[in-house]
Design a protein around this motif. Structure first.
Motif, mmCIF file in Angstrom:
data_model
loop_
_atom_site.group_PDB
_atom_site.id
_atom_site.type_symbol
_atom_site.label_atom_id
_atom_site.label_comp_id
_atom_site.label_asym_id
_atom_site.label_seq_id
_atom_site.Cartn_x
_atom_site.Cartn_y
_atom_site.Cartn_z
ATOM 1 N N MET A 82 8.495 23.445 24.392
ATOM 2 C CA MET A 82 7.359 23.168 23.530
ATOM 3 C C MET A 82 6.816 21.786 23.869
ATOM 4 S SD MET A 82 7.474 23.657 19.419
ATOM 5 C CE MET A 82 7.634 25.405 19.216
ATOM 6 N N VAL A 83 5.515 21.686 24.126
ATOM 7 C CA VAL A 83 4.865 20.409 24.424
ATOM 8 C C VAL A 83 3.877 20.120 23.296
ATOM 9 C CG1 VAL A 83 3.397 19.157 26.035
ATOM 10 C CG2 VAL A 83 5.115 20.783 26.904
ATOM 11 N N GLN A 100 13.563 14.529 17.289
ATOM 12 C CA GLN A 100 13.469 14.410 18.745
ATOM 13 C C GLN A 100 13.696 12.938 19.077
ATOM 14 O OE1 GLN A 100 10.070 16.098 20.757
ATOM 15 N NE2 GLN A 100 9.503 17.231 18.918
ATOM 16 N N LYS A 101 14.300 12.689 20.239
ATOM 17 C CA LYS A 101 14.604 11.304 20.589
ATOM 18 C C LYS A 101 14.088 10.958 21.987
ATOM 19 C CE LYS A 101 18.723 11.110 17.738
ATOM 20 N NZ LYS A 101 20.164 10.930 17.677
ATOM 21 N N LYS A 102 13.714 9.695 22.101
ATOM 22 C CA LYS A 102 13.430 9.065 23.402
ATOM 23 C C LYS A 102 14.189 7.750 23.357
ATOM 24 C CE LYS A 102 9.812 6.480 25.027
ATOM 25 N NZ LYS A 102 8.402 6.182 25.185
ATOM 26 N N VAL A 134 13.203 7.747 17.369
ATOM 27 C CA VAL A 134 13.321 9.087 16.795
ATOM 28 C C VAL A 134 11.985 9.530 16.206
ATOM 29 C CG1 VAL A 134 14.467 10.464 14.998
ATOM 30 C CG2 VAL A 134 15.758 8.726 16.258
ATOM 31 N N LEU A 135 11.594 10.768 16.508
ATOM 32 C CA LEU A 135 10.437 11.424 15.890
ATOM 33 C C LEU A 135 10.953 12.567 15.024
ATOM 34 C CD1 LEU A 135 7.864 11.909 18.798
ATOM 35 C CD2 LEU A 135 7.678 10.345 16.876
ATOM 36 N N PRO A 148 4.105 6.542 22.796
ATOM 37 C CA PRO A 148 3.955 7.835 23.461
ATOM 38 C C PRO A 148 5.041 8.005 24.513
ATOM 39 C CG PRO A 148 1.897 6.596 23.490
ATOM 40 C CD PRO A 148 2.965 5.674 22.994
ATOM 41 N N GLY A 149 5.331 9.235 24.838
ATOM 42 C CA GLY A 149 6.331 9.490 25.868
ATOM 43 C C GLY A 149 6.989 10.836 25.688
#
Length: 164
Positions: free
Chosen positions: A45-46, A91-93, A97-98, A150-151
């Motif tokens: 999923m994008v 979700q993590k980068k 965290v998002l 963003p990312g």
């Protein structure tokens, strides 16, 4: 039917038993049993932002089931919590965290989880081949999420479970 001296004749009894047997068979309900099912893996999923700042996405998967018998049967599709909870997935980068969630409907109101209360239940009346289902996603429109850079964020642990 005619009775002679309050006794049934042999042909009348045979007809009566035949009628009772056919009636019993006519009222019997055969059960539909699911022999096997398979699912295609949904694509990644994008999430893309729209002009209103909503971050939504959707992806599809399909289910194929082979059945035996007649009537109806049901299968379920559950989505695990991933790195968060079913009520609030993450979700993590790196350490950022998002928060987001996955839904059963395009209006993104019915959270899709992995318990009886929030998994998808589908009733079928025979074999199905590549019946398509859509998973709808939405990143929460919160100040914390909007402030994140963003990312590419990911939640690599979502598991789709097909039960029957």
């Amino acid at each position: 039917m005619m009775a002679r001296n309050n006794q049934w004749t042999a042909p009348t009894l045979a007809l009566l038993w035949g009628a009772l047997a056919l009636g019993a068979l006519g009222n019997a309900q055969a059960a539909l049993n699911i022999k096997s099912c398979s699912v295609t893996q949904p694509p990644t999923m994008v999430f893309v932002t729209d002009l209103l700042g909503s971050l939504t996405s959707a992806t599809t998967f399909s289910v194929t089931c082979n059945t035996v018998g007649a009537g109806t049967a049901s299968f379920t599709v559950g989505l695990s919590a991933g790195t968060g909870t079913v009520a609030q997935r993450t979700q993590k980068k790196g350490s950022t965290v998002l928060t987001y969630n996955l839904y059963q409907d395009a209006g993104r109101t019915t959270v899709w989880g992995d318990t009886v209360a929030n998994q998808l239940t589908q009733t079928i009346s025979g074999d199905i081949t590549n019946q398509s289902f859509t998973i709808y996603g939405k990143i929460d429109n919160t100040p914390a999420n909007l402030a994140d850079a963003p990312g590419a964020y990911s939640d690599p642990t979502i598991t789709l479970t097909l039960g029957w």
